[in-house]
Design an enzyme around this catalytic site. Structure first.
Site, PDB file in Angstrom:
ATOM      1  N   HIS A  38      -7.124  -5.874   0.409  1.00 38.42           N
ATOM      2  CA  HIS A  38      -6.379  -5.028   0.958  1.00 38.42           C
ATOM      3  C   HIS A  38      -5.669  -5.796   2.733  1.00 38.42           C
ATOM      4  O   HIS A  38      -4.467  -5.269   2.250  1.00 38.42           O
ATOM      5  CB  HIS A  38      -6.507  -3.793   1.440  1.00 38.42           C
ATOM      6  N   SER A  58       0.462  -1.508  -0.315  1.00 42.79           N
ATOM      7  CA  SER A  58       0.192   0.360  -0.185  1.00 42.79           C
ATOM      8  C   SER A  58       0.795   1.685  -0.092  1.00 42.79           C
ATOM      9  O   SER A  58       1.075   1.381  -0.465  1.00 42.79           O
ATOM     10  CB  SER A  58      -1.155   0.089   1.043  1.00 42.79           C
ATOM     11  N   ASP A 112     -10.045  -5.442  -3.424  1.00 48.15           N
ATOM     12  CA  ASP A 112      -9.659  -4.483  -2.394  1.00 48.15           C
ATOM     13  C   ASP A 112     -10.025  -2.971  -2.585  1.00 48.15           C
ATOM     14  O   ASP A 112     -10.440  -2.262  -3.932  1.00 48.15           O
ATOM     15  CB  ASP A 112      -8.313  -4.106  -2.652  1.00 48.15           C
TER      16      ASP A 112
END
Lengths: 297, 297
Positions: A274, A161, A239
């Site tokens: 995620h 991320s 996600d």
């Protein structure tokens, strides 16, 4: 500054060391975890091992991925050390605004050197310098831990991320510094997504948005002259942040294609989210990607 | 009562389902996680899979081991489902004393049916009945999830710390119910350690300490008539709770030896602690132990 060893935890035949040190770059104490595989720690036949740096995402500390990312599993087998730095300075007395939001300030350093007050200068939000210079230099020259590692020539980088953004941009900014890069659900075009716009506005200001491009993987890849990338990216199609346009991996792919840059593999993993569940599922493969480029496979 | 699916998370090619249901045994809503491997979920060639029940330790919920235990890694490859139940009832309005301590009451049900108020009867501290009867019956007959599982004949059990005690005692109390058992750092002789004495005093009272033996693996193994145990136990030599005498695995070994019971393997893993780092390091092997006895290896 030497590292303080706060804890040593047996993990997959090796050891996870919970370290801290006083950083001259950030001006704060910094926590960092280091995993050493059994090959490095062998009492009879120790060998120096290469290093994979893992950059964490928003809100995370060195602990999250050490516990939930599953990188130690394959790193143990292949003989790779893993370094888990923190995601920002953390001032004992917070700077104004440092702890107000989960996506800015503490836990959200974005792996850049801030130019705006109060983050710049003595504010210490200089995670780019910390990750690329102070931390590896301190580690490789450390009397206790340096002897286990091959050194600056044998380092790869990965991240999740915000940390995927960090891994990709630091790789693209510093040709030759890392032998490969990989990323899980990276913020691949931060100049154009809400998370990135908020962070860059705060750390760089909004007057020179053109300057933001120096910290954006999608922009950086356009100017890449380092030959074939050695880059693996995984993104989950389930996600929510991907669906909300925070990650924009297609922009990175398109920019690489337009610039004729080869060696970028982006995989869209069906249904994955995620979370660390996603990362754990593909951690073995990202460790293998690094190991291959570090001469272990 | 049917399960509510609160979330489905992609993990190692399969899915982790976060479920809840209203338990008639405990009288409370109960959370439980179920991992189904890709073999069960295949759209082209699905096959029913056996089940490994994992019992958590003190303070834990279904989440901890789902995130940090890494059982899914090998279960995915071998085609094994994993069930992560909670560690106690959790009353929306707590019973007197239910949430006062981390090692008694909520999060500390000890996998027994309490006989003392307020835990017995409508207090619902009947985790033994819940784990051995209601939960598997509800799961195997469930319209949504039952079809993925081979059923009650193909179940093994494992657990950590208090859950290791749970796995060992439920296996020893119910010959044939589980095809194998394993445990990480189990409380192997609870009648003789502080954790067990506190819990058994509260759930059973102190008048009939002889009756505690029916819930103590070391005592149960003396009366075992089920042939060779299929039991694997790992204990870390760096585990502070082991060193403090909370686990007492040597007592279990000695009792089995004295009773002439074979098939108990206890391994002392050098330097490992009591944490999920320890479990994750040997999770593959415990999944393989179960898989072997469930006909997958």
């Amino acid at each position: 500054m030497a590292f303080t060893t706060n804890k040593a935890i047996a993990s997959f035949g090796g050891k996870l060391f919970k370290l801290s040190h006083q950083s001259t770059t950030t001006g704060t104490p910094m926590a960092v975890n280091l995993y050493l595989p059994p090959a490095a720690l062998s009492s009879t036949n120790p060998c120096k091992v290469p290093l994979l740096i893992y950059l964490s995402g928003l809100t995370c500390t060195p602990e999250n991925c050490s516990e939930k990312g599953f990188f130690q599993h394959r790193a143990s087998q292949l003989g790779l050390a893993i370094l888990y730095p923190d995601t920002s300075p953390r001032h004992p007395i917070p700077l104004p605004g440092e702890t107000d939001a989960w996506d800015f300030g503490a836990g959200a350093g974005f792996y850049v050197d801030a130019t705006q007050p109060p983050w710049n200068d003595e504010g210490g939000y200089r995670m780019e310098s910390y990750i690329t210079r102070e931390l590896p230099q301190a580690l490789f020259s450390d009397a206790e831990y340096g002897r286990y590692l091959q050194g600056a020539e044998r380092v790869s980088i990965t991240g999740h991320s915000m940390g995927g953004h960090g891994a990709l941009t630091l790789y693209l900014k510093n040709p030759g510094m890392y032998q490969s890069v990989s990323a899980f659900a990276p913020i691949a075009n931060p100049s154009r997504c809400p998370w990135g716009e908020k962070a860059f506005s705060g750390y760089f200001g909004t007057e020179d948005r053109e300057g933001w491009k120096r910290h954006d993987a999608t922009e950086l890849v356009r100017g890449w002259k380092g030959g074939d990338l050695k880059a693996l990216v995984d993104v989950g199609t389930g996600d929510d942040f991907y669906k909300q346009g925070q990650l924009l991996p297609e922009n990175l792919e398109e920019a690489a294609r337009e610039a004729g840059v080869k060696g970028l593999t982006v995989r869209y993993q069906e249904g994955y989210d995620h979370s660390y569940y996603f990362m754990a599922s593909f951690a073995d493969e990202h460790v293998e990607h690094a190991a291959k480029h570090l001469g272990l496979l």
